[in-house]
Design a protein around this motif. Structure first.
Motif, short mmCIF file in Angstrom:
data_model
loop_
_atom_site.label_atom_id
_atom_site.label_comp_id
_atom_site.label_asym_id
_atom_site.label_seq_id
_atom_site.Cartn_x
_atom_site.Cartn_y
_atom_site.Cartn_z
N GLY A 251 106.91 -78.67 -31.26
CA GLY A 251 106.78 -77.66 -30.21
C GLY A 251 107.87 -77.79 -29.17
N HIS A 252 108.21 -79.00 -28.79
CA HIS A 252 109.30 -79.21 -27.83
C HIS A 252 110.64 -78.75 -28.43
CE1 HIS A 252 107.22 -81.15 -24.57
NE2 HIS A 252 106.64 -82.01 -25.42
N PHE A 253 110.83 -79.02 -29.70
CA PHE A 253 112.07 -78.58 -30.35
C PHE A 253 112.15 -77.06 -30.40
CE2 PHE A 253 114.29 -77.34 -34.29
CZ PHE A 253 115.55 -77.82 -33.97
N ALA B 163 110.63 -74.93 -28.43
CA ALA B 163 110.73 -74.38 -27.08
C ALA B 163 112.16 -74.41 -26.59
CB ALA B 163 109.84 -75.16 -26.13
N SER B 164 112.93 -75.39 -27.01
CA SER B 164 114.32 -75.44 -26.58
C SER B 164 115.18 -74.44 -27.33
CB SER B 164 114.87 -76.86 -26.77
OG SER B 164 114.95 -77.18 -28.14
N ARG C 224 106.30 -71.78 -25.21
CA ARG C 224 105.91 -73.00 -24.50
C ARG C 224 105.95 -74.19 -25.44
NH1 ARG C 224 100.49 -71.54 -21.35
NH2 ARG C 224 99.81 -72.83 -23.08
N SER C 225 106.22 -75.34 -24.88
CA SER C 225 106.37 -76.52 -25.73
C SER C 225 105.02 -77.13 -26.12
CB SER C 225 107.21 -77.57 -25.01
OG SER C 225 106.55 -77.99 -23.83
N TYR C 226 103.98 -76.87 -25.32
CA TYR C 226 102.70 -77.51 -25.59
C TYR C 226 101.59 -76.57 -25.17
CZ TYR C 226 98.86 -80.84 -25.07
OH TYR C 226 97.65 -81.48 -25.17
#
Length: 118
Positions: free
Chosen positions: A66-68, A70-71, A77-79
């Protein structure tokens, strides 16, 4: 949905195979006094141990993915705790359904029949 169905089929297959491989052990346990609830809980414990191990590995990987994403994507959103929680609950329900069927079959095993198969 496809991943959830595949996970449920895989868990069912592994649990059913484990029950077949442990038929003699289950027969000995029942002959020595284990009741159906003990056998049911033994099989369910093994199945949910697999689910817990998968969640311990999968949740951090999902958060990192999710963080990957989101970038790389706009307005993602990342989470999202709601989606993650809903996924965990859905997996738990499917795992319970997939593991109850072989567990009930193991609990209904006749001890003498199981001992004679060896």
């Amino acid at each position: 949905m496809i991943a959830l169905v595949l996970a449920a089929i895989g868990l069912y297959g592994l649990t059913a195979y484990s029950v077949v491989r442990r038929t003699a052990e289950i027969g000995v346990r029942m002959a020595l006094g284990a009741n159906r609830a003990n056998i049911l809980s033994m099989v369910l414990r093994g199945a949910f141990l697999q689910v817990a191990l998968g969640l311990v590995i999968g949740i951090p990987l999902a958060i990192m993915a999710g963080h990957f994403m989101a970038s790389k994507l706009f307005h993602v959103r990342s989470y999202d705790p709601f989606v993650l929680g809903t996924s965990i609950i859905a997996l738990g329900i499917c795992a319970a359904i997939a593991s109850i069927l072989p567990a009930r079959r193991a609990a209904s095993t006749e001890p003498m029949k199981a001992l004679r198969t060896e």
